[in-house]
Design a protein around this motif. Structure first.
Motif, mmCIF file in Angstrom:
data_model
loop_
_atom_site.group_PDB
_atom_site.id
_atom_site.type_symbol
_atom_site.label_atom_id
_atom_site.label_comp_id
_atom_site.label_asym_id
_atom_site.label_seq_id
_atom_site.Cartn_x
_atom_site.Cartn_y
_atom_site.Cartn_z
ATOM 1 N N SER A 11 0.831 -1.207 0.000
ATOM 2 C CA SER A 11 0.000 0.000 0.000
ATOM 3 C C SER A 11 0.861 1.250 0.000
ATOM 4 N N SER A 12 1.950 1.225 0.799
ATOM 5 C CA SER A 12 2.850 2.377 0.832
ATOM 6 C C SER A 12 3.515 2.602 -0.515
ATOM 7 N N HIS A 13 3.895 1.517 -1.169
ATOM 8 C CA HIS A 13 4.526 1.631 -2.492
ATOM 9 C C HIS A 13 3.544 2.205 -3.518
ATOM 10 N N THR A 14 2.284 1.761 -3.460
ATOM 11 C CA THR A 14 1.275 2.266 -4.395
ATOM 12 C C THR A 14 1.019 3.746 -4.173
ATOM 13 N N THR A 15 0.921 4.147 -2.901
ATOM 14 C CA THR A 15 0.697 5.562 -2.586
ATOM 15 C C THR A 15 1.851 6.414 -3.081
ATOM 16 N N ARG A 16 3.074 5.957 -2.852
ATOM 17 C CA ARG A 16 4.245 6.701 -3.299
ATOM 18 C C ARG A 16 4.280 6.809 -4.822
ATOM 19 N N ALA A 17 3.904 5.714 -5.507
ATOM 20 C CA ALA A 17 3.928 5.709 -6.968
ATOM 21 C C ALA A 17 2.927 6.708 -7.550
ATOM 22 N N VAL A 18 1.865 7.036 -6.792
ATOM 23 C CA VAL A 18 0.862 7.989 -7.273
ATOM 24 C C VAL A 18 1.188 9.407 -6.820
ATOM 25 N N VAL A 19 1.528 9.543 -5.537
ATOM 26 C CA VAL A 19 1.718 10.881 -4.957
ATOM 27 C C VAL A 19 2.993 11.546 -5.476
ATOM 28 N N ALA A 20 4.084 10.792 -5.584
ATOM 29 C CA ALA A 20 5.360 11.387 -5.996
ATOM 30 C C ALA A 20 5.296 12.011 -7.392
ATOM 31 N N PRO A 21 4.779 11.307 -8.419
ATOM 32 C CA PRO A 21 4.693 11.947 -9.741
ATOM 33 C C PRO A 21 3.759 13.157 -9.754
ATOM 34 N N LEU A 22 2.635 13.070 -9.028
ATOM 35 C CA LEU A 22 1.721 14.212 -8.982
ATOM 36 C C LEU A 22 2.378 15.408 -8.314
ATOM 37 N N GLY A 23 3.117 15.145 -7.240
ATOM 38 C CA GLY A 23 3.815 16.245 -6.566
ATOM 39 C C GLY A 23 4.845 16.904 -7.466
ATOM 40 N N LEU A 24 5.602 16.086 -8.204
ATOM 41 C CA LEU A 24 6.596 16.642 -9.129
ATOM 42 C C LEU A 24 5.916 17.430 -10.240
ATOM 43 N N ALA A 25 4.800 16.914 -10.756
ATOM 44 C CA ALA A 25 4.071 17.617 -11.818
ATOM 45 C C ALA A 25 3.566 18.972 -11.337
ATOM 46 N N LEU A 26 3.009 19.009 -10.138
ATOM 47 C CA LEU A 26 2.527 20.280 -9.589
ATOM 48 C C LEU A 26 3.672 21.264 -9.378
ATOM 49 N N ALA A 27 4.812 20.758 -8.925
ATOM 50 C CA ALA A 27 5.975 21.631 -8.729
ATOM 51 C C ALA A 27 6.461 22.203 -10.057
ATOM 52 N N LEU A 28 6.475 21.373 -11.101
ATOM 53 C CA LEU A 28 6.911 21.843 -12.416
ATOM 54 C C LEU A 28 5.956 22.891 -12.985
ATOM 55 N N VAL A 29 4.649 22.653 -12.826
ATOM 56 C CA VAL A 29 3.662 23.620 -13.317
ATOM 57 C C VAL A 29 3.781 24.935 -12.556
ATOM 58 N N LEU A 30 3.984 24.849 -11.237
ATOM 59 C CA LEU A 30 4.146 26.071 -10.438
ATOM 60 C C LEU A 30 5.393 26.836 -10.869
ATOM 61 N N GLY A 31 6.498 26.110 -11.077
ATOM 62 C CA GLY A 31 7.714 26.775 -11.549
ATOM 63 C C GLY A 31 7.524 27.397 -12.920
ATOM 64 N N TRP A 32 6.789 26.723 -13.775
ATOM 65 C CA TRP A 32 6.480 27.250 -15.114
ATOM 66 C C TRP A 32 5.686 28.548 -14.996
ATOM 67 N N GLN A 33 4.647 28.551 -14.138
ATOM 68 C CA GLN A 33 3.822 29.741 -13.964
ATOM 69 C C GLN A 33 4.638 30.899 -13.388
ATOM 70 N N LEU A 34 5.498 30.612 -12.430
ATOM 71 C CA LEU A 34 6.341 31.660 -11.848
ATOM 72 C C LEU A 34 7.311 32.220 -12.883
ATOM 73 N N LEU A 35 7.825 31.346 -13.752
ATOM 74 C CA LEU A 35 8.727 31.809 -14.812
ATOM 75 C C LEU A 35 7.996 32.727 -15.773
ATOM 76 N N VAL A 36 6.758 32.378 -16.137
ATOM 77 C CA VAL A 36 5.964 33.233 -17.026
ATOM 78 C C VAL A 36 5.700 34.582 -16.378
ATOM 79 N N MET A 37 5.332 34.568 -15.103
ATOM 80 C CA MET A 37 5.035 35.824 -14.395
ATOM 81 C C MET A 37 6.287 36.673 -14.185
ATOM 82 N N GLY A 38 7.427 36.007 -13.976
ATOM 83 C CA GLY A 38 8.642 36.753 -13.687
ATOM 84 C C GLY A 38 9.317 37.334 -14.910
ATOM 85 N N THR A 39 9.154 36.692 -16.066
ATOM 86 C CA THR A 39 9.844 37.160 -17.270
ATOM 87 C C THR A 39 8.979 38.031 -18.158
ATOM 88 N N ALA A 40 7.664 37.858 -18.084
ATOM 89 C CA ALA A 40 6.731 38.613 -18.934
ATOM 90 C C ALA A 40 7.046 38.432 -20.418
#
Length: 262
Positions: A11-40
């Motif tokens: 169960s722990s392995h399954t949770t990690r396999a789902v949560v870890a990629p989603l967390g990385l995806a959200l972090a990448l999208v947030l960094g992308w949005q901050l880059l757009v806002m910061g560079t204009a």
């Protein structure tokens, strides 16, 4: 205690396999949005995640996108199948015959020195434009990874297992069929997993170079029109499809490894 710990660990392995990629995806999208806002930067240079999501939802509602995606997948699957039909028997032949291995090994290394895309003009002359040429290009890209991983799997079969079967009277053909090929199956699936990802890349690049009706052609049109938002949306579709198929083959590979270990 052991019986209780295994379900928890799974169960722990399954949770990690789902949560870890989603967390990385959200972090990448947030960094992308901050880059757009910061560079204009203007949208044709770097569109915002919101603009890409809006365009992606419009494209997914269009039947034309699914038709072109189907064409690209057909080319990738056809090329991967051709590569597997050539690579798997050749790996077995190299493993079984020392003379054949000595003969073809230098040439296999030489083929990897030539970028597959450099052969595109020749493929157009020999096969023509469109789907057949793209499939052949995909096959050339996936052939070597499938061959190498399958050969590694065959060569890493436990020698003690082979010795024991030989003492029990098993012939060389029986060893290959009943022991070596099943134990090498996970490695072969790993080659197919990586090969299919390369095959999608080959299909897209092949369509951009040699023509076609898939998403590679869509990317070519969007590039010429400087439609950066559309290019991002199309690339996301390709990434999502490749990742899904990659994970499905990986799941089958994991099941094969479990069976081989049992």
């Amino acid at each position: 205690m052991l019986l209780l710990s295994r379900p928890r660990r799974r169960s722990s392995h399954t949770t990690r396999a789902v949560v870890a990629p989603l967390g990385l995806a959200l972090a990448l999208v947030l960094g992308w949005q901050l880059l757009v806002m910061g560079t204009a930067w203007p949208e044709f240079v770097l569109p915002s995640p919101g603009a890409v999501v809006q365009r992606l939802s419009q494209d997914l509602a269009s039947a034309a996108l699914w038709q072109r995606l189907g064409t690209t997948l057909l080319e990738a699957m056809g090329g991967c199948l051709i590569g597997a039909l050539c690579g798997l028997p050749l790996a077995v032949a190299i493993h079984v015959s020392g003379w054949f291995s000595a003969a073809v090994n230098p040439f296999l290394g030489a083929t990897q020195a030539i970028p597959a895309i450099a052969l595109a003009p020749l493929l157009v002359l020999w096969v023509g434009y469109g789907m057949p040429a793209v499939m052949v290009l995909c096959a050339l890209m996936v052939f070597f990874p499938i061959l190498v991983t399958t050969l590694v799997g065959l060569r890493h079969v436990d020698a003690e297992v082979l010795d024991a079967s030989r003492m029990d009277g098993a012939t060389r053909a029986a060893q290959l069929y009943w022991i070596e090929l099943p134990l090498a199956l996970p490695s072969a699936l790993a080659g197919l997993r990586n090969g299919f990802t390369l095959s999608i890349t080959g299909a897209v690049v092949g369509e951009m170079v040699m023509g076609g009706d898939g998403l590679g052609q869509v990317l070519s049109v969007q590039r010429d029109q400087v439609d950066t938002v559309g290019m991002f949306a199309t690339i996301f579709v390709l990434c999502a499809v490749a990742s899904t198929i990659y994970m499905l083959i990986r799941a089958v590979e994991g099941r094969a490894r479990a069976l081989a270990a049992s």
